[in-house]
Design a protein around this motif. Structure first.
Motif, short mmCIF file in Angstrom:
data_model
loop_
_atom_site.label_atom_id
_atom_site.label_comp_id
_atom_site.label_asym_id
_atom_site.label_seq_id
_atom_site.Cartn_x
_atom_site.Cartn_y
_atom_site.Cartn_z
N CYS A 48 0.82 -1.22 0.00
CA CYS A 48 0.00 0.00 0.00
C CYS A 48 0.86 1.27 0.00
O CYS A 48 0.37 2.34 -0.35
N LEU A 300 -12.46 -8.20 -3.47
CA LEU A 300 -12.08 -7.13 -2.55
C LEU A 300 -10.57 -7.13 -2.42
O LEU A 300 -9.99 -8.05 -1.85
N LEU A 302 -8.07 -5.43 -0.68
CA LEU A 302 -7.69 -4.51 0.39
C LEU A 302 -6.83 -5.26 1.41
O LEU A 302 -7.03 -6.45 1.66
N ALA A 303 -5.89 -4.52 1.99
CA ALA A 303 -4.92 -5.15 2.89
C ALA A 303 -5.52 -5.57 4.22
O ALA A 303 -5.17 -6.61 4.78
N GLY A 304 -6.43 -4.74 4.74
CA GLY A 304 -7.04 -5.07 6.04
C GLY A 304 -7.76 -6.41 6.01
O GLY A 304 -7.49 -7.29 6.83
N PRO A 305 -8.69 -6.58 5.09
CA PRO A 305 -9.36 -7.88 4.97
C PRO A 305 -8.37 -9.04 4.75
O PRO A 305 -8.55 -10.11 5.35
N GLN A 307 -5.40 -9.35 5.88
CA GLN A 307 -4.78 -9.68 7.17
C GLN A 307 -5.77 -10.40 8.09
O GLN A 307 -5.39 -11.31 8.83
N GLY A 329 -15.88 -3.39 2.66
CA GLY A 329 -15.07 -2.64 1.70
C GLY A 329 -14.73 -1.23 2.16
O GLY A 329 -14.55 -0.33 1.35
N SER A 330 -14.58 -1.04 3.47
CA SER A 330 -14.19 0.29 3.98
C SER A 330 -12.87 0.70 3.34
O SER A 330 -11.94 -0.10 3.27
N ASN A 331 -12.79 1.93 2.89
CA ASN A 331 -11.61 2.36 2.15
C ASN A 331 -11.36 3.84 2.32
O ASN A 331 -12.26 4.59 2.70
#
Lengths: 567, 567
Positions: A48, A300, A302-305, A307, A329-331
């Protein structure tokens, strides 16, 4: 002494998901044998953060690499192997075939449990002349280093970025901040599909305000060297091309092994991220996940999901159960001095899903307006009709937009309604918020809409109203009105409205506006109290409409509907 | 034409709660007669912003006044009367007796519904010699104007602030920022009771670091002019004294009218903020509210709750029902370059309430550590044992502490457990957070504690351990260890730990620490995997312990337990 036979876990992919799974596994099982394979030069880098190398915010490329194979070995007894490409899975034999890209050797690695965290590769489309262009993806440390070195060593000044997703926009922003002349070409009518068309116009303007040549609704049809000819015929000159049009999941070996892979190349898993093979898990950009609001599958990246999935898989392998609650999908993204964030469904998604919905659009100050750095926060809150269930939200401003979306993301996880958001008791002091936080404010407006207290039109309806000669009353003070207003609007300041009721028509719909639609809402309530049933608020009002119109006016040369832009 | 007889509502108090109730009433009922009385010179001023006048962040006193009586009349048809003190309520006659402080005239004002929003007055304690001192409260625009004018016209350089609550600290910070030499005296052992004793030490250090002479656990026993002699005998010189030791609700007329007023002077209301008299409501600083977590009554002097109460009362008067969901006391404050926020119960409150609780204390970076302005965020997450219900949290850092507490405040409203916080999907991009947000991180630690994965001691136990010669192993690299460590600690870097297991005693408790307790947690899991059942993590580790110890070491001259402070 530990007597059991140690479990052996092989992980394919050593970046966000893979590295997290490996270290969590080690913390849960000191004796497991853990092998992490990555075909790239590095494991555990901050993907990211790659674009931030280009502006110099990250001031050395090697800082992007967070952990070396040596550190994985020493600290976690994890066997991390770079330049090691998994080329096939033999499910029956429980082995992965590995090619060492450094020396060309090949071998089989056995596993008890296999975790696929292969990520995705940048798509390089087969455009005419692309082979003669200096084209760079930005997916790995090597990619960004190549790009950075190319630009600095060649004295490049102009960079074309193709693709207006998160990576494309972040690359464009960071390059512009570094002083490059940047063009960004996006085929869709807007950048950043996670934002609705109305909200994203603010970011379109931000890009232009900061010197980016932003071109939407157009695409590259031919390269001549690094110059691009677009479908429109327009030619965009450049010294290098960043290609960020999309990614393709690295799931060929999963498909070849007979695992369930969708048409889009995403691996299907169960609630514990197990594939069709109970000894093989899959996580990260390469899998299909469940949308927590619609219950439907989605991609999706995204790095958070990733992890979260990694941790859950490690837990599951070690016999711990974790509930998979799906994803919103919070971004968020920084676009120069603007902060933008979103969570849940966009209005466009609600439309596609056939949901019955409406939205509030408020533009309060992000903190007490007396504070020197107070600024308007544009907040769109999307809710289900008639239940009031919160479906999503987007916030854009120079202040803390992300905070507000984190709050909404949290509330959505609990199935919140707009009344719940209204009741939230958020932290307040003048440098941070208002006594009514913008989230509370948006929820109050949404509640008023659900209660039928007033009706509204949205910013994307303003042009039609102006062009059709609708009756619009602007209730701001005359000086504000003079500085810029909707063409054809009549000015009746709120403070004079009770004395000038006879100037408000009763025989047709009357649209009320002001600067942010808060004063016009008061005017609506006033008029309704005097028996007017024909009054409609213009959500967003001058500030929202000006920002909505600006970019398209500028790029198409169409006639503005405002006499002067606000904001 | 409107034919009904219009309802008449009188509101006593025209600041946060009163003004909000008045305007909401008007929006709900265009024909109600609304009279708002305030004994002060102004209505509708930003009381929370008063301290910011002193630094110049608010650069003119009149900006603090948000709406004049003229504007209330013109925009809302609200009869706002300043200098109008309500001196008695005749409940049977439904009248309020009013004294016009400008001309001394008196009259009765009738009401159908009465809203009491009288606020509270600053307490000026009867200390010896106080009449000879230049003592200023900071509760109104007039107060802060008097103070500001006094300081600037007299060329004052030294200001003593008595009381370390929100107002006292904000005044001290703003005065210090304006260049004044500030002393702050607080009788309790710490400032800001909304923060636990461990967390607030960070703010104690921040005050000292920015030149404030902070004196806790001491109080003023005598004034000689503006010089103060404290109980300890210490003399604090000054050119002016700001008195911010507390406030007293302005509820004498409520008590005199026979309404239910507590020993602390707070008005008791029902769920709709109605007093014992169904035609009289009460809101704001003057009432007792319900703690949403304990169900117990509490005082709460915050603007956000006052505005919520005001709106609910207006709704109730107009026949709308709103649920009263109680209050958490979410709060925040800026202390120079530090941001601090909290919500729910402190550990001290949990202790007093007899709750079974524990807490996680994590110190992750507030955003990706590669970002130039990344900084540690100190986050304490308090949860119920064994349910995992979230009871409260506090966050302090130079980054976005408030955001994290807004998230926790939101989650608590839904009865969240730490597992819920773990699952939150918050917005992530490198300039804003980490893929695991600090809230997720704290929840993961809390979950591990509840799962019995490891044991911990807290930062306030470190001194006892060091002084009693406990076995402490510091698992950082040697250079970090050399820069500062707990006295008596042994250094075994994590990367060497597997090879040096025989150096770890098995016959007594071994305490592990590092910089923030994250690496030491990994070491704990490693050792547990090798059969060590005697290992305990030191929560907060060097960074947390250093900040916890620094202020007391400095002010008492006691022997430090660290060889060098970190952070």
């Amino acid at each position: 002494m530990h007597q059991e036979v140690a479990m052996k876990v092989v992980i394919i992919g050593g970046v966000a998901g893979g590295a997290t799974a490996a270290t969590r596994l080690r913390r849960l099982d000191e004796h497991a044998e853990i092998v992490m394979l990555d075909k790239g030069l590095h494991v555990s880098f901050s993907n990211c953060s790659l674009p931030f190398r280009l502006s110099g915010a990250v001031d050395a490329t090697d800082k992007l690499v967070m952990m070396t194979p040596q550190a994985f070995a020493a600290r976690y007894a994890i066997d991390a192997r770079t330049m090691s490409e998994a080329t096939a899975i033999d499910r029956a034999a429980h082995t992965v075939h590995v090619r060492n890209l450094a020396d060309g050797s090949e071998y089989d690695e056995s596993y008890d449990k296999l975790i696929l965290s292969p990520g995705a590769a940048a798509v390089i489309p087969p455009i005419d002349g692309i082979d003669g262009a200096d084209v760079f993806p930005v997916k790995t440390v090597v990619d960004v280093d190549r790009l950075h070195t190319f630009l600095t060593s060649r004295g490049a000044r102009r960079v074309s970025v193709v693709g207006g997703g998160f990576i494309g926009v972040e690359v464009a922003v960071n390059l512009a901040e570094a002083g490059y002349q940047v063009s960004l070409v996006e085929a869709a009518p807007q950048i950043l599909a996670t934002f609705d068309h109305d909200m994203v116009q603010i970011l379109h303007k931000a890009m232009v305000d900061h010197g980016v040549d932003l071109i939407v609704g157009d695409q590259v049809s031919r390269f001549d060297g690094d110059d691009m000819t677009l479908a429109s015929g327009r030619v965009v000159g450049g010294d290098a091309v960043v290609m960020a049009v999309g990614i393709r999941p690295n799931t060929a070996i999963a498909a070849a092994a007979g695992l369930d892979v969708t048409d889009r190349g995403l691996i299907r898993t169960d609630a514990d991220y197990r594939t069709a093979d109970p000894d093989i898990y899959a996580i990260g950009d390469a899998i299909e996940v469940t949308n927590a609001l619609t219950g439907r599958p989605m991609a999706l990246q995204l790095a958070g999901p990733a992890q979260k999935q990694a941790r859950q898989v490690a837990d599951h392998i070690c016999g711990r159960t974790v509930r998979n609650t799906g994803y919103l999908g919070s971004n968020c993204i920084r676009v120069f001095d603007w902060n933008a964030a979103g969570t849940g469904l966009t209005a466009a998604q609600c439309e596609r899903e056939g949901l019955r919905y409406d939205y509030a659009y408020v533009i309060p100050q992000d903190k007490v307006s007396l504070m020197p750095d107070a600024s308007p926060l544009h907040l769109k809150l999307i809710f289900e009709v008639p239940t009031g269930r919160v479906l999503g939200a987007q916030a854009i401003g120079k202040g803390d937009a992300v905070k507000r979306m984190d709050v909404v993301a949290t509330a959505i996880k609990f199935g919140a309604t707009v009344d719940d958001l209204r009741d939230l008791e958020l932290c307040y002091a003048p440098p941070f918020s208002n006594a009514k936080d913008p989230v509370n404010m948006a929820a109050l407006v949404a509640g008023n809409l659900l209660d039928g207290d007033f009706r509204q039109v949205h910013v994307d309806q303003a042009r039609g109203l102006v062009e059709s000669g609708a009756t619009i009353i602007d209730v701001r003070d005359p000086t504000a009105f003079q500085a810029g207003h909707l063409k054809g609007a009549v000015n009746i300041p709120l403070a004079q409205l009770r004395d000038r009721l006879d100037e408000v028509p009763r025989d047709r719909t009357v649209y009320l506006n002001c600067m942010t639609s808060q004063t016009s809402y008061t005017a609506i309530r006033l008029l309704q109290g005097h028996g007017f049933t024909n009054v409609v608020n213009m959500a967003g009002s001058m500030l929202g409409i000006s920002l909505y119109e600006w970019f398209t006016d500028r790029t198409t040369g169409r006639e503005p509907i405002v006499t002067g832009y606000c904001g």
